[in-house]
Design an enzyme around this catalytic site. Sequence first.
Site, short mmCIF file in Angstrom:
data_model
loop_
_atom_site.label_atom_id
_atom_site.label_comp_id
_atom_site.label_asym_id
_atom_site.label_seq_id
_atom_site.Cartn_x
_atom_site.Cartn_y
_atom_site.Cartn_z
N GLY A 35 0.79 -1.24 0.00
CA GLY A 35 0.00 0.00 0.00
C GLY A 35 0.82 1.28 0.00
O GLY A 35 0.26 2.37 -0.10
N GLU A 36 2.15 1.15 0.10
CA GLU A 36 2.97 2.38 0.09
C GLU A 36 3.01 2.96 -1.33
O GLU A 36 2.93 2.23 -2.31
CB GLU A 36 4.40 2.07 0.55
CG GLU A 36 4.48 1.80 2.04
CD GLU A 36 5.91 1.57 2.52
OE1 GLU A 36 6.85 1.62 1.70
OE2 GLU A 36 6.07 1.31 3.73
N ARG A 93 -9.75 21.40 8.31
CA ARG A 93 -10.84 21.70 9.23
C ARG A 93 -10.42 21.60 10.68
O ARG A 93 -11.02 22.20 11.55
CB ARG A 93 -12.05 20.80 8.94
CG ARG A 93 -12.86 21.30 7.76
CD ARG A 93 -13.99 20.40 7.41
NE ARG A 93 -13.53 19.20 6.73
CZ ARG A 93 -14.33 18.23 6.30
NH1 ARG A 93 -15.62 18.32 6.48
NH2 ARG A 93 -13.85 17.19 5.69
N GLN A 94 -9.37 20.81 10.93
CA GLN A 94 -8.88 20.72 12.32
C GLN A 94 -7.80 21.80 12.47
O GLN A 94 -6.60 21.54 12.39
CB GLN A 94 -8.32 19.31 12.57
CG GLN A 94 -8.02 19.04 14.05
CD GLN A 94 -9.25 18.96 14.93
OE1 GLN A 94 -10.24 18.35 14.56
NE2 GLN A 94 -9.20 19.60 16.09
N ASP A 170 -23.06 28.93 7.92
CA ASP A 170 -22.79 29.49 9.26
C ASP A 170 -22.22 30.89 9.11
O ASP A 170 -21.84 31.32 8.01
CB ASP A 170 -21.88 28.57 10.10
CG ASP A 170 -20.56 28.29 9.43
OD1 ASP A 170 -19.98 29.23 8.85
OD2 ASP A 170 -20.09 27.14 9.48
N LYS A 193 -25.47 28.04 12.92
CA LYS A 193 -25.19 26.60 12.98
C LYS A 193 -24.42 26.27 14.25
O LYS A 193 -23.43 26.93 14.58
CB LYS A 193 -24.35 26.22 11.76
CG LYS A 193 -23.81 24.79 11.76
CD LYS A 193 -23.07 24.54 10.43
CE LYS A 193 -22.09 23.40 10.52
NZ LYS A 193 -21.28 23.23 9.31
N GLY A 226 -22.82 15.81 3.61
CA GLY A 226 -24.01 16.46 3.05
C GLY A 226 -25.01 16.90 4.12
O GLY A 226 -26.02 17.52 3.80
N THR A 228 -24.85 19.20 6.52
CA THR A 228 -24.98 20.66 6.65
C THR A 228 -25.82 21.21 5.50
O THR A 228 -26.77 21.96 5.70
CB THR A 228 -23.58 21.31 6.62
OG1 THR A 228 -22.79 20.73 7.65
CG2 THR A 228 -23.65 22.81 6.80
C1 R5P Z 1 -17.83 23.26 8.09
O1 R5P Z 1 -17.60 24.21 8.81
C2 R5P Z 1 -17.71 23.30 6.60
O2 R5P Z 1 -17.72 24.59 6.09
C3 R5P Z 1 -18.80 22.48 5.96
O3 R5P Z 1 -20.04 23.09 6.23
C4 R5P Z 1 -18.80 21.10 6.50
O4 R5P Z 1 -17.52 20.58 6.49
C5 R5P Z 1 -19.70 20.22 5.67
O5 R5P Z 1 -19.68 18.94 6.22
P1 R5P Z 1 -20.90 17.95 6.04
O6 R5P Z 1 -21.19 17.89 4.57
O7 R5P Z 1 -20.38 16.63 6.57
O8 R5P Z 1 -22.04 18.47 6.83
#
Ligand code: R5P
Length: 297
Positions: A35-36, A93-94, A170, A193, A226, A228
Site C-alpha cells: 500500500g505504500e 478543518r482541524q 454558518d 449553525k 451532506g 450541513t
Molecule cells: C464546516 O464548517 C464546513 O464549512 C462544511 O459546512 C462542512 O464541512 C460540511 O460537512 P458535512 O457535509 O459533513 O455536513
Amino acid sequence: MIVIPGPVSPKLGEMIAEELGVEPHPVDHRLFPDGESYVRITASVEGQDVLIVQTTMPRQDSSLIQLLLMAGTAKDMGARRLICAVPYLAYSRQDKRFLDGEALSLDLCTELLEAAGVDELIVVDAHSDASLRRVQGNRTMRIVNLSAIPLLAKHLVSLGFEGAYGLSPDKGAIHLAKAGAEVLKGDHGFFEKTRDRRTGEIEMRVKDVDVEGGKAVVFDDIISSGGTMAKAVAGLKAQGAISVAAACTHGLFMGGAEEKIKAAGADFILATDTVETPYSHVSVAKLIAEHVRREMK
Ligand code: R5P
C-alpha cells in the site's frame, strides 16, 4: 515552467498546463503491494520553476504522502522555485484545538510541506482563511488562498439564479455568501449553525431571511456527508423558496451525500473540480493558472 500533475490530479494538472501553454509532465506512480506509494519525477527539473498539482481528496493520507514525495524529490533534484497547487487541502478543518489533546492538523500538514521544500502553496477556498493566515505567520513558505465562489455563482447565473439569495451555512462562512451574492446580484445572509463537538450533530436556524417565492443558493467550502447542506436546503424550502441550489468548492460527497441533499429539496448541486465528481461543472484550472502566470511575471 515544468508542470507536474500528481497521481490524484491528472486532468486538472493537464488543464492548468494547457492554460499556461506548456506540456504536462506526469509522474510515474504505483502502489507497492503493502500500500505504500511510489513516485518518480520523469521531467528534468534542475534550475527550473516547478508547479506540482495534487489535490488531497480521499484517500487524503496517501494523496498527502504522494504530494510530499513529489515536492521533496523535485526540490532535491534542483527545482528552483517550487509551487504546489493543492486546491483541496485536506486536514484544514482541524485548525483549532477544540478539545484538549487534539492534533492541529492544518499546522502540521503545512509544516510538512514547507519541510519538503515547497516555496509556495496554492489552495482554493481554504476552510478558514483566518487560520491559514495564522499558520502563514509561522511559515516562510508562501500560502495563497484563491476563491472559486465567483466562478460557481457565474455558472449559477447561467442556470437562471440571477438575483437569488446567497446564504452560507454558518456565520463564519458569510464571506462565501457575500462573494456569491455579489455575482448573483442578490441579497446574502447566513444560518446559525451549532455543532456538538463530540457527536458531530448539527443544528441550523436561519433568521431575517425572506426567500418566499424566490430562488436561493447555499454556498459552502465543502460538502462532505451532506448533512450541513441538506439542513440548509430543507430550511430554505420550508421558508417557501421555489428553487434552491447547493454549491460548494470541494464536493467530497461521502456516503450518499448527494442523495441526502436532493431529498432535502435541492434543485441543483454544483461543485468545482478541486475534487473530481459528476457535479464538477466548474473548473479551477484557469483560476490557478492565472495566479501562477502573474507570479511568474
Ligand atoms: C464546516 O464548517 C464546513 O464549512 C462544511 O459546512 C462542512 O464541512 C460540511 O460537512 P458535512 O457535509 O459533513 O455536513
